[in-house]
Design a protein around this motif. Structure first.
Motif, short mmCIF file in Angstrom:
data_model
loop_
_atom_site.label_atom_id
_atom_site.label_comp_id
_atom_site.label_asym_id
_atom_site.label_seq_id
_atom_site.Cartn_x
_atom_site.Cartn_y
_atom_site.Cartn_z
N SER A 2 0.82 -1.20 0.00
CA SER A 2 0.00 0.00 0.00
C SER A 2 0.86 1.25 0.00
O SER A 2 0.47 2.27 -0.57
CB SER A 2 -0.94 -0.11 1.19
OG SER A 2 -0.86 0.93 2.06
N GLN A 3 2.04 1.12 0.59
CA GLN A 3 2.99 2.25 0.55
C GLN A 3 3.47 2.47 -0.88
O GLN A 3 3.56 3.60 -1.32
CB GLN A 3 4.19 1.95 1.44
CG GLN A 3 4.52 3.06 2.35
CD GLN A 3 5.69 2.67 3.26
OE1 GLN A 3 6.24 1.57 3.19
NE2 GLN A 3 6.05 3.56 4.12
N GLN A 4 3.75 1.40 -1.56
CA GLN A 4 4.20 1.53 -2.95
C GLN A 4 3.07 2.07 -3.82
O GLN A 4 3.30 2.88 -4.72
CB GLN A 4 4.65 0.16 -3.49
CG GLN A 4 5.97 -0.28 -2.93
CD GLN A 4 6.36 -1.66 -3.46
OE1 GLN A 4 5.51 -2.45 -3.88
NE2 GLN A 4 7.64 -1.94 -3.41
N GLY A 5 1.86 1.62 -3.56
CA GLY A 5 0.70 2.12 -4.33
C GLY A 5 0.51 3.61 -4.10
O GLY A 5 0.21 4.37 -5.02
N ALA A 6 0.70 4.04 -2.87
CA ALA A 6 0.56 5.46 -2.55
C ALA A 6 1.66 6.27 -3.22
O ALA A 6 1.42 7.36 -3.75
CB ALA A 6 0.59 5.66 -1.04
N ALA A 7 2.87 5.70 -3.22
CA ALA A 7 3.99 6.39 -3.88
C ALA A 7 3.73 6.48 -5.38
O ALA A 7 3.96 7.53 -6.00
CB ALA A 7 5.31 5.65 -3.60
N GLN A 9 0.84 6.42 -6.84
CA GLN A 9 -0.26 7.39 -7.04
C GLN A 9 0.27 8.81 -6.94
O GLN A 9 -0.12 9.68 -7.73
CB GLN A 9 -1.37 7.16 -5.98
CG GLN A 9 -2.59 8.02 -6.17
CD GLN A 9 -3.30 7.74 -7.49
OE1 GLN A 9 -3.39 6.60 -7.95
NE2 GLN A 9 -3.82 8.78 -8.10
N GLY A 10 1.21 9.07 -6.02
CA GLY A 10 1.82 10.39 -5.89
C GLY A 10 2.62 10.76 -7.13
O GLY A 10 2.52 11.88 -7.64
N TYR A 11 3.37 9.76 -7.62
CA TYR A 11 4.15 10.01 -8.85
C TYR A 11 3.21 10.26 -10.03
O TYR A 11 3.45 11.13 -10.86
CB TYR A 11 5.07 8.83 -9.16
CG TYR A 11 6.17 8.61 -8.16
CD1 TYR A 11 6.80 9.67 -7.52
CD2 TYR A 11 6.59 7.31 -7.85
CE1 TYR A 11 7.81 9.46 -6.60
CE2 TYR A 11 7.61 7.08 -6.94
CZ TYR A 11 8.21 8.16 -6.31
OH TYR A 11 9.21 7.94 -5.40
N ASN A 13 0.15 11.43 -9.93
CA ASN A 13 -0.45 12.76 -9.80
C ASN A 13 0.54 13.86 -10.20
O ASN A 13 0.18 14.83 -10.88
CB ASN A 13 -0.92 12.99 -8.36
CG ASN A 13 -2.13 12.16 -8.01
OD1 ASN A 13 -2.82 11.66 -8.89
ND2 ASN A 13 -2.38 11.98 -6.72
#
Length: 114
Positions: A2-7, A9-11, A13
């Motif tokens: 989930s941390q990688q998914g959030a990262a 998603q941040g990239y 965006n």
């Protein structure tokens, strides 16, 4: 994960934001290009109009200079002819005075012998 998914998603965006910024800059640049193309078109039209005017002025100037040169030639020829007339008149006057003086002398001589 989930941390990688959030990262990711941040990239994602951030990448979308960068693409939107680039599109905005491109649109602004396109507007500037259109403005300059319009200005270029106007300037080219002005150049065409001025070139036509220049050609007409050059043609008129050439005709006027030719006419002036013809006047100069006529004036020069007329002045030269006038000077010849003056010289001829002076010569004629000198001859007439001389002949007039000689006729007087002959006339005086004729009267003396009578």
């Amino acid at each position: 994960m989930s941390q990688q998914g959030a990262a990711l998603q941040g990239y994602n965006n951030e990448l979308v934001k960068c693409i939107e910024d680039l599109c905005t800059k491109r649109d602004e640049l396109q507007k500037q290009i259109l403005v300059e193309e319009e200005e270029k078109s106007k300037i080219q039209n002005d150049i065409r109009i001025l070139s036509e005017r220049l050609a007409k002025v050059n043609e008129s100037l050439s005709k006027r200079m030719g006419a002036r040169n013809e006047f100069d030639k006529i004036i020069s020829e007329t002045e030269a002819a006038y000077m010849k007339i003056l010289e001829s008149s002076q010569t004629l006057l000198t001859v007439l005075k001389r002949e007039g003086g000689a006729t007087k002398d002959k006339g005086s001589g004729v009267q003396s012998s009578s």
